[in-house]
Design an enzyme around this catalytic site. Structure first.
Site, PDB file in Angstrom:
ATOM      1  N   THR A 176      -9.617  -0.990  -0.892  1.00 57.85           N
ATOM      2  CA  THR A 176      -9.665  -2.447  -0.944  1.00 57.85           C
ATOM      3  C   THR A 176     -11.052  -3.007  -1.244  1.00 57.85           C
ATOM      4  OG1 THR A 176      -9.417  -4.387   0.487  1.00 57.85           O
ATOM      5  CG2 THR A 176      -9.928  -2.340   1.585  1.00 57.85           C
ATOM      6  N   ASP A 177     -11.069  -4.218  -1.794  1.00 61.04           N
ATOM      7  CA  ASP A 177     -12.309  -4.977  -1.969  1.00 61.04           C
ATOM      8  C   ASP A 177     -12.933  -5.338  -0.615  1.00 61.04           C
ATOM      9  OD1 ASP A 177      -9.955  -6.516  -1.654  1.00 61.04           O
ATOM     10  OD2 ASP A 177     -10.935  -8.329  -2.382  1.00 61.04           O
ATOM     11  N   GLY A 194       6.709  -0.814   0.554  1.00 60.91           N
ATOM     12  CA  GLY A 194       5.686  -1.840   0.292  1.00 60.91           C
ATOM     13  C   GLY A 194       5.676  -2.268  -1.162  1.00 60.91           C
ATOM     14  N   GLN A 195       4.830  -3.273  -1.467  1.00 56.14           N
ATOM     15  CA  GLN A 195       4.868  -3.832  -2.826  1.00 56.14           C
ATOM     16  C   GLN A 195       4.306  -2.859  -3.872  1.00 56.14           C
ATOM     17  OE1 GLN A 195       2.565  -7.426  -3.295  1.00 56.14           O
ATOM     18  NE2 GLN A 195       0.967  -6.788  -1.869  1.00 56.14           N
ATOM     19  N   THR A 244      -1.782  -3.138   6.474  1.00 57.60           N
ATOM     20  CA  THR A 244      -2.376  -4.139   5.579  1.00 57.60           C
ATOM     21  C   THR A 244      -2.523  -5.508   6.244  1.00 57.60           C
ATOM     22  OG1 THR A 244      -0.188  -4.567   4.640  1.00 57.60           O
ATOM     23  CG2 THR A 244      -1.598  -3.017   3.455  1.00 57.60           C
ATOM     24  N   LYS A 291     -10.200   1.217   6.196  1.00 58.14           N
ATOM     25  CA  LYS A 291      -9.940   1.655   4.812  1.00 58.14           C
ATOM     26  C   LYS A 291     -11.109   2.495   4.289  1.00 58.14           C
ATOM     27  CE  LYS A 291      -6.884   0.851   2.551  1.00 58.14           C
ATOM     28  NZ  LYS A 291      -5.594   1.577   2.396  1.00 58.14           N
ATOM     29  N   TYR A 337     -10.112  -4.017   9.381  1.00 57.31           N
ATOM     30  CA  TYR A 337      -9.283  -3.502   8.284  1.00 57.31           C
ATOM     31  C   TYR A 337     -10.157  -2.775   7.259  1.00 57.31           C
ATOM     32  CZ  TYR A 337      -6.621  -3.619   3.883  1.00 57.31           C
ATOM     33  OH  TYR A 337      -6.036  -3.288   2.679  1.00 57.31           O
TER      34      TYR A 337
HETATM   35  N1  LIG Z   1      -2.185  -6.209  -0.202  1.00 52.92           N
HETATM   36  C1  LIG Z   1      -3.409  -6.350  -0.699  1.00 52.92           C
HETATM   37  O1  LIG Z   1      -3.851  -7.475  -0.991  1.00 52.92           O
HETATM   38  C2  LIG Z   1      -4.269  -5.147  -0.943  1.00 52.92           C
HETATM   39  C3  LIG Z   1      -5.540  -5.329  -1.542  1.00 52.92           C
HETATM   40  C4  LIG Z   1      -6.318  -4.204  -1.803  1.00 52.92           C
HETATM   41  C5  LIG Z   1      -5.854  -2.948  -1.470  1.00 52.92           C
HETATM   42  N2  LIG Z   1      -4.647  -2.805  -0.874  1.00 52.92           N
HETATM   43  C6  LIG Z   1      -4.193  -1.456  -0.536  1.00 52.92           C
HETATM   44  O2  LIG Z   1      -3.137  -1.110  -1.414  1.00 52.92           O
HETATM   45  C7  LIG Z   1      -2.214  -0.257  -0.749  1.00 52.92           C
HETATM   46  C8  LIG Z   1      -0.820  -0.808  -0.863  1.00 52.92           C
HETATM   47  O3  LIG Z   1      -0.760  -2.073  -0.238  1.00 52.92           O
HETATM   48  P1  LIG Z   1       0.495  -3.016  -0.374  1.00 52.92           P
HETATM   49  O4  LIG Z   1      -0.026  -4.344  -0.766  1.00 52.92           O
HETATM   50  O5  LIG Z   1       1.577  -2.363  -1.149  1.00 52.92           O
HETATM   51  O6  LIG Z   1       0.904  -3.119   1.166  1.00 52.92           O
HETATM   52  P2  LIG Z   1       2.321  -3.395   1.841  1.00 52.92           P
HETATM   53  O7  LIG Z   1       3.220  -4.158   0.906  1.00 52.92           O
HETATM   54  O8  LIG Z   1       1.991  -3.952   3.181  1.00 52.92           O
HETATM   55  O9  LIG Z   1       2.919  -1.937   1.962  1.00 52.92           O
HETATM   56  C9  LIG Z   1       2.399  -0.997   2.864  1.00 52.92           C
HETATM   57  C10 LIG Z   1       3.549  -0.123   3.271  1.00 52.92           C
HETATM   58  O10 LIG Z   1       3.038   0.849   4.198  1.00 52.92           O
HETATM   59  C11 LIG Z   1       4.006   0.973   5.207  1.00 52.92           C
HETATM   60  N3  LIG Z   1       3.477   1.501   6.451  1.00 52.92           N
HETATM   61  C12 LIG Z   1       2.752   0.853   7.410  1.00 52.92           C
HETATM   62  N4  LIG Z   1       2.493   1.672   8.436  1.00 52.92           N
HETATM   63  C13 LIG Z   1       3.077   2.860   8.111  1.00 52.92           C
HETATM   64  C14 LIG Z   1       3.177   4.095   8.775  1.00 52.92           C
HETATM   65  N5  LIG Z   1       2.625   4.300   9.981  1.00 52.92           N
HETATM   66  N6  LIG Z   1       3.845   5.111   8.162  1.00 52.92           N
HETATM   67  C15 LIG Z   1       4.419   4.920   6.965  1.00 52.92           C
HETATM   68  N7  LIG Z   1       4.368   3.768   6.278  1.00 52.92           N
HETATM   69  C16 LIG Z   1       3.700   2.745   6.859  1.00 52.92           C
HETATM   70  C17 LIG Z   1       4.568  -0.405   5.404  1.00 52.92           C
HETATM   71  O11 LIG Z   1       5.803  -0.317   6.071  1.00 52.92           O
HETATM   72  P3  LIG Z   1       6.390  -1.561   6.890  1.00 52.92           P
HETATM   73  O12 LIG Z   1       6.860  -2.522   5.839  1.00 52.92           O
HETATM   74  O13 LIG Z   1       7.479  -0.941   7.689  1.00 52.92           O
HETATM   75  O14 LIG Z   1       5.264  -2.104   7.693  1.00 52.92           O
HETATM   76  C18 LIG Z   1       4.678  -0.887   3.980  1.00 52.92           C
HETATM   77  O15 LIG Z   1       5.916  -0.545   3.410  1.00 52.92           O
HETATM   78  C19 LIG Z   1      -2.738  -0.123   0.682  1.00 52.92           C
HETATM   79  O16 LIG Z   1      -3.527   1.030   0.773  1.00 52.92           O
HETATM   80  C20 LIG Z   1      -3.623  -1.341   0.851  1.00 52.92           C
HETATM   81  O17 LIG Z   1      -4.620  -1.123   1.824  1.00 52.92           O
HETATM   82  C21 LIG Z   1      -3.837  -3.873  -0.629  1.00 52.92           C
END
Ligand SMILES: NC(=O)c1ccc[n+]([C@@H]2O[C@H](COP(=O)([O-])OP(=O)(O)OC[C@H]3O[C@@H](n4cnc5c(N)ncnc54)[C@H](OP(=O)(O)O)[C@@H]3O)[C@@H](O)[C@H]2O)c1
Length: 257
Positions: free
Chosen positions: A86-87, A8-9, A51, A114, A110
């Site tokens: 998350t917010d 993920g990012q 996410t 969280k 979601y």
């Molecule tokens: N994105 C936002 O705007 C945002 C905002 C606030 C907080 N957050 C939080 O920040 C954190 C990181 O988010 P991010 O933006 O980096 O999200 P992301 O780019 O969607 O990365 C999440 C990663 O988790 C993996 N994943 C999903 N299901 C899984 C499973 N069962 N076992 C193992 N890995 C799994 C995904 O794999 P796949 O690619 O294979 O699905 C992906 O690589 C998360 O906790 C998210 O809730 C995100």
């Protein structure tokens, strides 16, 4: 140090900030399952998460298996954890920044998963709430706008949700400082705030694209999941302050373009 969700990012950004950490993708550890036998660490940076905010409405149990069950499995390693949240744990009724002591009240599945995941992290965890993440990899708003901007003259973007778009590189850099704080919940998001439409205009402006932004309402956009109208996060507990979102955007675009 282990980084879950390494595909993920945020996972990518953390592995750049902590080059000696071991990253585990979903293929290496599906966190809905217990940790692979023999997996050991001193610290887990747990970014693996469901996410897909709209998809969570259709499959809340699937989202909970990752966002709650996954945290429980990470905690079962018995070492300190950093868990990102998350917010969207807030309902957006407030019109000034949310601080850590504000009551959470998620609007959608979601955010609910969280919030339960925060509770599952246990006593030896830093729970870091951030917002509107973007970076040079994975699916995110900046990359979507660059793609749409290259294809269209005009893009319709929601203008009645306000938050702080946060560059994953800045959160990753701040993580070392977070580890010096007592365990607990912290708000760590970029300085400044904007609407999605203002963010899109900044992306096109900084990228030198002539694409126009047509400002629409959340109702017009018609997403399946409800989202908070206002979700700016600030810390009352001395969490690291991040650079302004526009500064993070420029550094992200430097890598993308
Ligand atoms: N994105 C936002 O705007 C945002 C905002 C606030 C907080 N957050 C939080 O920040 C954190 C990181 O988010 P991010 O933006 O980096 O999200 P992301 O780019 O969607 O990365 C999440 C990663 O988790 C993996 N994943 C999903 N299901 C899984 C499973 N069962 N076992 C193992 N890995 C799994 C995904 O794999 P796949 O690619 O294979 O699905 C992906 O690589 C998360 O906790 C998210 O809730 C995100």
């Amino acid at each position: 140090m282990l980084v879950t969700g390494a595909g993920g990012q945020l996972g990518h950004a953390l592995l750049e900030a902590f080059p000696s950490a071991r990253g585990l993708t979903r293929a290496e550890w599906d966190v809905t399952q217990p940790p692979p036998p023999g997996l050991a660490a001193d610290l887990v940076l747990h970014t693996a998460a469901w996410t897909d905010v709209d998809g969570a409405e259709d499959d809340p149990q699937g989202a909970a298996a990752v966002n709650v069950g996954g945290v429980q499995h990470a905690a079962s390693l018995g070492v300190p954890l950093v868990v990102w949240s998350t917010d969207y744990v807030f309902d957006g009724a407030k019109r000034e920044p949310y601080v850590e002591s504000d009551a959470a009240s998620p609007l959608g599945a979601y955010g609910r998963t969280k919030l339960h995941g925060e509770a599952a992290a246990g006593e030896t965890a830093w729970v870091v709430r951030s917002s509107w993440l973007f970076g040079p990899t994975s699916r995110n708003f900046v990359r979507t706008m660059l793609r749409l901007g290259a294809e269209r003259d005009e893009v319709a973007v929601v203008d009645d949700q306000r938050g702080s778009p946060t560059y994953v590189g800045d959160i990753a850099e701040a993580t070392e400082q977070i580890l010096t704080l007592p365990y607990g919940v912290y708000h760590v998001a970029a300085a400044g705030d904007c609407t999605w439409a203002e963010f899109a205009e900044a992306i096109f402006d900084e990228a030198g694209l002539p694409t126009r932004v047509r400002r629409i309402t959340t109702a017009e956009f018609g997403a399946r999941a409800p989202r908070p109208a206002y979700s700016v996060l600030r810390s009352e507990k001395g969490a690291p302050e991040l650079p302004h979102w526009r500064d993070g955007l420029r550094r992200c675009l430097d890598r993308l373009l």
